[in-house]
Design a protein around this motif. Sequence first.
Motif, PDB file in Angstrom:
ATOM      1  N   ASP A  84      93.799  22.366 -79.048  1.00 36.49           N
ATOM      2  CA  ASP A  84      92.814  22.910 -79.981  1.00 36.49           C
ATOM      3  C   ASP A  84      91.806  21.849 -80.401  1.00 36.49           C
ATOM      4  O   ASP A  84      90.675  22.178 -80.780  1.00 36.49           O
ATOM      5  N   GLY A  85      92.165  20.566 -80.291  1.00 35.27           N
ATOM      6  CA  GLY A  85      91.190  19.514 -80.512  1.00 35.27           C
ATOM      7  C   GLY A  85      90.109  19.532 -79.445  1.00 35.27           C
ATOM      8  O   GLY A  85      88.929  19.296 -79.724  1.00 35.27           O
ATOM      9  N   ASP A 160      82.468   7.731 -74.298  1.00 32.39           N
ATOM     10  CA  ASP A 160      83.714   7.941 -75.029  1.00 32.39           C
ATOM     11  C   ASP A 160      83.403   8.224 -76.496  1.00 32.39           C
ATOM     12  O   ASP A 160      82.639   7.494 -77.138  1.00 32.39           O
ATOM     13  N   VAL A 161      83.987   9.309 -77.020  1.00 32.58           N
ATOM     14  CA  VAL A 161      83.750   9.725 -78.401  1.00 32.58           C
ATOM     15  C   VAL A 161      85.087  10.065 -79.052  1.00 32.58           C
ATOM     16  O   VAL A 161      85.924  10.741 -78.444  1.00 32.58           O
ATOM     17  N   ASP A 162      85.311   9.603 -80.273  1.00 34.80           N
ATOM     18  CA  ASP A 162      86.517   9.942 -81.029  1.00 34.80           C
ATOM     19  C   ASP A 162      86.194  11.138 -81.925  1.00 34.80           C
ATOM     20  O   ASP A 162      85.360  11.041 -82.827  1.00 34.80           O
ATOM     21  N   MET A 163      86.845  12.269 -81.671  1.00 33.63           N
ATOM     22  CA  MET A 163      86.556  13.511 -82.407  1.00 33.63           C
ATOM     23  C   MET A 163      87.651  13.863 -83.417  1.00 33.63           C
ATOM     24  O   MET A 163      87.567  14.899 -84.079  1.00 33.63           O
ATOM     25  N   LEU A 164      88.699  13.038 -83.551  1.00 33.53           N
ATOM     26  CA  LEU A 164      89.859  13.429 -84.347  1.00 33.53           C
ATOM     27  C   LEU A 164      89.497  13.667 -85.815  1.00 33.53           C
ATOM     28  O   LEU A 164      89.906  14.673 -86.407  1.00 33.53           O
ATOM     29  N   PRO A 199      99.221  13.830 -88.917  1.00 29.98           N
ATOM     30  CA  PRO A 199      98.809  12.834 -89.901  1.00 29.98           C
ATOM     31  C   PRO A 199      97.321  12.911 -90.250  1.00 29.98           C
ATOM     32  O   PRO A 199      96.923  12.565 -91.364  1.00 29.98           O
ATOM     33  N   ALA A 200      96.498  13.362 -89.298  1.00 25.68           N
ATOM     34  CA  ALA A 200      95.065  13.476 -89.554  1.00 25.68           C
ATOM     35  C   ALA A 200      94.743  14.679 -90.424  1.00 25.68           C
ATOM     36  O   ALA A 200      93.915  14.597 -91.343  1.00 25.68           O
TER      37      ALA A 200
END
Length: 482
Positions: A84-85, A160-164, A199-200
């Motif tokens: 789902d992320g 590269d991208v961090d989407m969290l 945790p996020a």
Amino acid sequence: MTTDLGTIIKAYDVRGTVPDQLSPDVARAIGTAFARVVAGPEGARRVVVGHDMRDSGPALVEAFAAGLVAAGVDVVRIGLCSTDGLYHASGVLDAPGAMFTASHNPAAYNGIKLCRAGARPVGQETGLAEVREVAQRLLDDPSAETDAPGDGAAPGEVSDVDMLAEYAAYLRGLVDLSRIRPLKVVVDAGNGMAGLTVPAVLGTAAGLPALPLEVVPLFFELDGTFPNHEANPLEPANLVDLQAAVLAHGADIGLAFDGDADRCFVVDERGAAVSPSAVTALVGLREVAKELAAGRTPTVIHNLITSRAVPDLLTAAGAQVVRTRVGHSFIKARMAEHRAVFGGEHSAHYYFRDFFFADTGMLAALHVLAALGEQPHPLSALAEMYEPYVASGEVNSTVADAGAATARVRDAYLAAYPDAVVDHLDGLTVAHWDDAHPQWWFNLRASNTEPLLRLNVEAADEDIMIKVRDDVLSLVREEMQP
């Protein structure tokens, strides 16, 4: 010998053992095919790609990305993520996506879940068959990679991208948990991606404000070998650790996620499993109430295996209810067609209009936590409202001829119950449910991938359910009798 992609590209996704079925060469061919069949025709200049915790993921992503880049498509890698992320990234970036995961399958497996821009599904009838055909040609004749019209475009680029953090904030913005009563929550991540996402979303790892939740973690270490138990909470044996921990910690609720963390299963304070049908009704009623308050007529989708309580409760609350076949590509299509506010399946896939019509177990979990924390009663009392009937669960039978076995059941029940309601939306469904008769229904459908017939029965009480279940199984397994 070239891999036969028909063995690993099925109705909904790609799934196979690594590297004999799903190798980097196969991943590259599928990447090129995805560029031609989906990204190119949609005018998409970029594709977002993520992977779960399996050791084989990074190499397969690299090969898949190489196929996209060679076809002139940019690649946005978001790294480790839940399915789902990946859908969230596809939605907010408005880009096609590919998630490398084999969900709850054992460690030797990996796979790919593909979607169009906006997290719209890619299934057998919506592009996956074409992807398979093009990728097969590329594997059979690698020179074909440069033969397709339009493939002379400049190579794409990789970023590269961090989407969290954005994913966590997006979900938290849909359900307000800030005012609920304090809850103790045990979460079993099964060494899967919930170890990253919980945790996020429920904690402060993404920089969000703390919630009135005490989270007790089980198996949060990301490990694609699944050292503690299979990451498949649909199997009761894989809930045992969670159930024990809920009792040991005196928790209010337990949550279990599968390997790619797109499904969520719920356990009450007594350690008893809450059925996905009950969760569908609970969450569906919350979404229906929100729509009605906004002056809109809500539509909710459910598959034909969910409890009869789901359409009964939702219809009584003012919703339009649409019944569909089993399988996420079918339910997603109906979600979009009807602009449904919510959809639920017996397998614990939950779909939300506000989440790009895609499935997210985490958002369903937030709704359950909110429903529990907004009132004083324990979860067992809350869940009773949504589980008035008795269900068999799915019972599988290995058969030589699924069609003949289904015909035996159909003929026997039509003869015995001429007033029963029969339909063939997905396999055989027979319903005998009115105030004048014992109330029951069953569905018997063939597996898409195995020589199995899957039986689900529901009835007004346990004695009726057991009788119908055993009678149908006797007919199904008649060929096996000595």
